[in-house]
Design a protein around this motif. Structure first.
Motif, PDB file in Angstrom:
ATOM      1  N   PHE A   1       0.774  -1.356   0.098  1.00 20.12           N
ATOM      2  CA  PHE A   1      -0.128  -0.096  -0.114  1.00 20.12           C
ATOM      3  C   PHE A   1       0.867   1.420   0.181  1.00 20.12           C
ATOM      4  CE2 PHE A   1      -3.409  -3.047   0.975  1.00 20.12           C
ATOM      5  CZ  PHE A   1      -4.491  -2.273   0.247  1.00 20.12           C
ATOM      6  N   ASP A   2       2.021   0.970   0.515  1.00 21.85           N
ATOM      7  CA  ASP A   2       3.080   2.277   0.640  1.00 21.85           C
ATOM      8  C   ASP A   2       3.571   2.918  -0.593  1.00 21.85           C
ATOM      9  OD1 ASP A   2       4.654  -0.254   1.214  1.00 21.85           O
ATOM     10  OD2 ASP A   2       5.854   1.542   0.443  1.00 21.85           O
ATOM     11  N   VAL A   3       3.299   2.011  -1.655  1.00 21.74           N
ATOM     12  CA  VAL A   3       3.921   2.299  -2.906  1.00 21.74           C
ATOM     13  C   VAL A   3       2.868   2.880  -3.797  1.00 21.74           C
ATOM     14  CG1 VAL A   3       6.049   1.034  -3.048  1.00 21.74           C
ATOM     15  CG2 VAL A   3       3.804   0.020  -4.106  1.00 21.74           C
ATOM     16  N   LEU A   4       1.455   2.940  -3.315  1.00 17.45           N
ATOM     17  CA  LEU A   4       0.261   3.260  -4.167  1.00 17.45           C
ATOM     18  C   LEU A   4       0.395   4.807  -4.418  1.00 17.45           C
ATOM     19  CD1 LEU A   4      -2.502   0.891  -3.047  1.00 17.45           C
ATOM     20  CD2 LEU A   4      -1.034   0.725  -5.150  1.00 17.45           C
TER      21      LEU A   4
ATOM     22  N   ARG B   1       8.535  10.040   0.402  1.00 12.52           N
ATOM     23  CA  ARG B   1      10.215  10.244   0.525  1.00 12.52           C
ATOM     24  C   ARG B   1      10.683   9.287  -0.479  1.00 12.52           C
ATOM     25  NH1 ARG B   1       7.527   7.888   4.496  1.00 12.52           N
ATOM     26  NH2 ARG B   1       8.391   5.809   5.382  1.00 12.52           N
ATOM     27  N   GLY B   2      11.893   9.304  -0.752  1.00 12.21           N
ATOM     28  CA  GLY B   2      12.467   8.285  -1.770  1.00 12.21           C
ATOM     29  C   GLY B   2      13.686   7.549  -1.138  1.00 12.21           C
ATOM     30  N   PHE B   3      13.964   6.654  -1.834  1.00 10.93           N
ATOM     31  CA  PHE B   3      14.915   5.784  -1.270  1.00 10.93           C
ATOM     32  C   PHE B   3      15.848   5.073  -2.491  1.00 10.93           C
ATOM     33  CE2 PHE B   3      12.236   5.216   2.234  1.00 10.93           C
ATOM     34  CZ  PHE B   3      13.188   5.578   3.168  1.00 10.93           C
TER      35      PHE B   3
ATOM     36  N   ASP C   1      13.129   4.322  -5.275  1.00 13.59           N
ATOM     37  CA  ASP C   1      11.747   3.948  -4.990  1.00 13.59           C
ATOM     38  C   ASP C   1      11.127   5.484  -4.226  1.00 13.59           C
ATOM     39  OD1 ASP C   1       9.759   2.534  -4.261  1.00 13.59           O
ATOM     40  OD2 ASP C   1      10.495   2.176  -2.147  1.00 13.59           O
ATOM     41  N   LEU C   2       9.742   5.458  -4.617  1.00  7.99           N
ATOM     42  CA  LEU C   2       9.101   6.545  -3.941  1.00  7.99           C
ATOM     43  C   LEU C   2       7.953   5.806  -2.864  1.00  7.99           C
ATOM     44  CD1 LEU C   2       8.147   8.975  -6.914  1.00  7.99           C
ATOM     45  CD2 LEU C   2      10.099   9.010  -5.250  1.00  7.99           C
ATOM     46  N   THR C   3       7.791   6.409  -1.948  1.00  6.54           N
ATOM     47  CA  THR C   3       7.007   5.836  -0.917  1.00  6.54           C
ATOM     48  C   THR C   3       6.183   6.983   0.193  1.00  6.54           C
ATOM     49  OG1 THR C   3       6.668   4.073   1.073  1.00  6.54           O
ATOM     50  CG2 THR C   3       8.963   5.323   0.423  1.00  6.54           C
ATOM     51  N   ALA C   4       5.042   6.325   0.468  1.00  8.22           N
ATOM     52  CA  ALA C   4       4.539   7.345   1.532  1.00  8.22           C
ATOM     53  C   ALA C   4       3.806   6.536   2.574  1.00  8.22           C
ATOM     54  CB  ALA C   4       3.347   8.226   0.901  1.00  8.22           C
ATOM     55  N   ASP C   5       3.834   7.073   3.944  1.00  2.00           N
ATOM     56  CA  ASP C   5       3.227   6.148   5.025  1.00  2.00           C
ATOM     57  C   ASP C   5       1.926   5.837   4.531  1.00  2.00           C
ATOM     58  OD1 ASP C   5       5.579   6.359   6.314  1.00  2.00           O
ATOM     59  OD2 ASP C   5       4.611   6.917   8.189  1.00  2.00           O
TER      60      ASP C   5
END
Ligand code: SAH
Length: 442
Positions: A219-222, A313-315, A331-335
């Motif tokens: 879900f964090d990558v949606l 944020r990105g990793f 990678d891009l992600t959000a809580d």
């Protein structure tokens, strides 16, 4: 017999796990954070700049979707970003115990739901297939319990590269792409233990049979929409070309209201919010399926309960990465906002959690399982790996408190109607749901 006592027979499979420390995505700042000075013009940046020049600034959701899953250039599509050599590490890649306990959770729910003659295990975003492999090992070891149950595996994956790796992990073979036009299944095979396995690009394509669903760090990558409260009201954060620097992107605020604003709660008190409509659509699809056929969904991710603000944020290479720099390489992600997921359930099924990973794994018996594995392993490096893995998963300062577990279950599961009625009792009492309370296994 207690499953965890039986667990003594399970093989030790720690050799392939990551050597810690690596960076997990729930983390905000890596100790090795370095500013990214250069801004290489990636094919994705060129594509986005062209798009913005033609049609104007894009939403963060559109940016995330393009950067991560664009079929030609998306970050997830053609690379293996997991593990030590990749950009981040996840729990199943850290310790075999993680997947084993989740395997026990599914068997425990299958038993509590009346031991159906068949079930589908559906995993969303299976990464390298490591989690499914650990779960399937549990299913094999508990073969005497599951012997009359017909199991099939269904993986929802957009990444060509990762689906190839999943096939190798789970079937030990290169599985060819399906040629039949019109079928939503793009790969099909048989696992090492003889279970049929199919790959899809979308949850909607998975057959609507009795299923257990799993989504770990999915879900964090949606794609999320971001909004900022301003004196003029809520304004969506957009991404535009930076007029100050050639080939650079920047955040701007939309000059007026945008359609996605409808997702903000009218009593919202934060001044910055992130909303993920795609997560809502998937939760509603899961609820509809569970309402229709039973089963359960287990969702595990880092997140909050409607309290956090700016978490995008990105990793890259185990370091925090500027989300607008070199898109397509990080990678891009959000809580995950679990309060939003709960709202999307709309009472159609029961939801449990979120509870912390530390509590969930403790309730599932991680301490007993660790002891069994330690007792079986004489090799000091393996013992150390097991102990370090345990610490990474459980330590509240590491993944223990940042990661959460959330479950969707049919209402009957919690009021006991799916249980066999004991002749002595007028009303059956439901067995507690493992993980959310202590595992009680008959
Ligand atoms: N669950 C794995 C991997 C997490 S990384 C683990 O815990 O190790 C996110 C996974 O979701 C990857 O497999 C990625 O390819 C997949 N993914 C990302 N966006 C997706 C989408 N829209 N639909 C299906 N899979 C997606």
């Amino acid at each position: 017999m207690c499953a965890l006592a039986k667990a003594g027979a399970w093989s030790l499979n720690a050799a392939a796990r990551a050597v810690i420390p690596c960076l997990w995505r729930g983390k905000y700042f890596s100790s090795g954070k370095e500013p990214v000075e250069n801004n290489p013009v990636t094919p994705m940046l060129r594509h986005l700049m062209y798009k913005i020049k033609s049609t104007g600034p894009i939403t963060v959701a559109e940016y995330m979707k393009e950067v991560l899953t664009n079929p030609a250039k998306g970050y997830y599509v053609y690379r293996d970003m997991l593990g030590e050599k990749g950009d981040f590490i996840t729990s199943p890649e850290i310790s075999q115990i993680f997947g084993e306990l989740l395997g026990i959770w599914f068997v425990s729910e299958w038993m509590a739901n009346g031991k159906s003659a068949a079930f589908q295990l559906v995993e969303l975003g299976p990464g390298r297939g490591t989690l499914a492999e650990d779960i399937l090992r549990v299913f094999s070891q508990l073969g005497s319990v599951l012997k009359n149950c017909e199991i099939s595996i269904h993986l929802v994956e957009v990444s060509q590269k990762l689906s190839e790796i999943q096939a190798l992990t789970l079937t030990e073979e290169k599985v060819p792409l399906e040629r039949s036009a019109g079928s939503p299944v793009y790969m099909k095979g048989v696992t090492k233990s003889g279970i049929p396995i199919s790959w899809y690009r979308d949850l909607q394509d998975v057959p609507k049979g009795y299923s257990f669903y799993l989504a770990h760090e999915f879900f964090d990558v949606l794609p999320i929409h971001k909004f900022q409260k301003t004196p003029q009201g809520w304004r969506e954060v957009l991404i535009d070309i930076d007029p100050q620097g050639s080939d650079k992107l920047r955040f701007v605020l939309a000059p007026c209201a945008t359609p996605a604003q409808a997702f903000i709660q009218h009593d919202e008190t934060r001044d910055h919010v992130e909303v993920c409509p795609d997560a809502g659509v998937i939760i509603q699809e899961l609820c509809q399926r569970i309402e229709l056929t039973g089963g359960a969904a287990l969702i595990a991710d880092y997140g909050h309960d409607g309290t956090k603000t700016d978490t995008f944020r990105g990793f890259c290479g185990h370091k925090l990465h500027d989300v607008l720099i070199a898109p397509g390489t990080a990678d891009l992600t959000a809580d995950v906002d679990f309060s939003y997921l709960r709202r999307m359930v709309q009472g159609r099924v029961a939801s449990l959690g979120p509870v912390t990973q530390q509590m969930f794994l403790k309730n599932m018996g991680i301490d007993v399982r660790l002891k069994v594995l330690l007792d079986k392993s004489a090799e000091p490096s393996l013992r150390q790996q097991l102990l370090q893995g345990y610490d990474m998963l459980m330590n509240p300062k590491k993944m223990g408190e940042r990661f959460n577990f959330f479950a969707l279950l049919p209402h009957q599961r919690l009021c006991g109607r799916s249980q066999q009625i004991n002749a002595q009792q007028s009303k059956p009492s439901p067995s507690p749901v493992a993980g959310f309370s202590e595992l009680a296994w008959q």
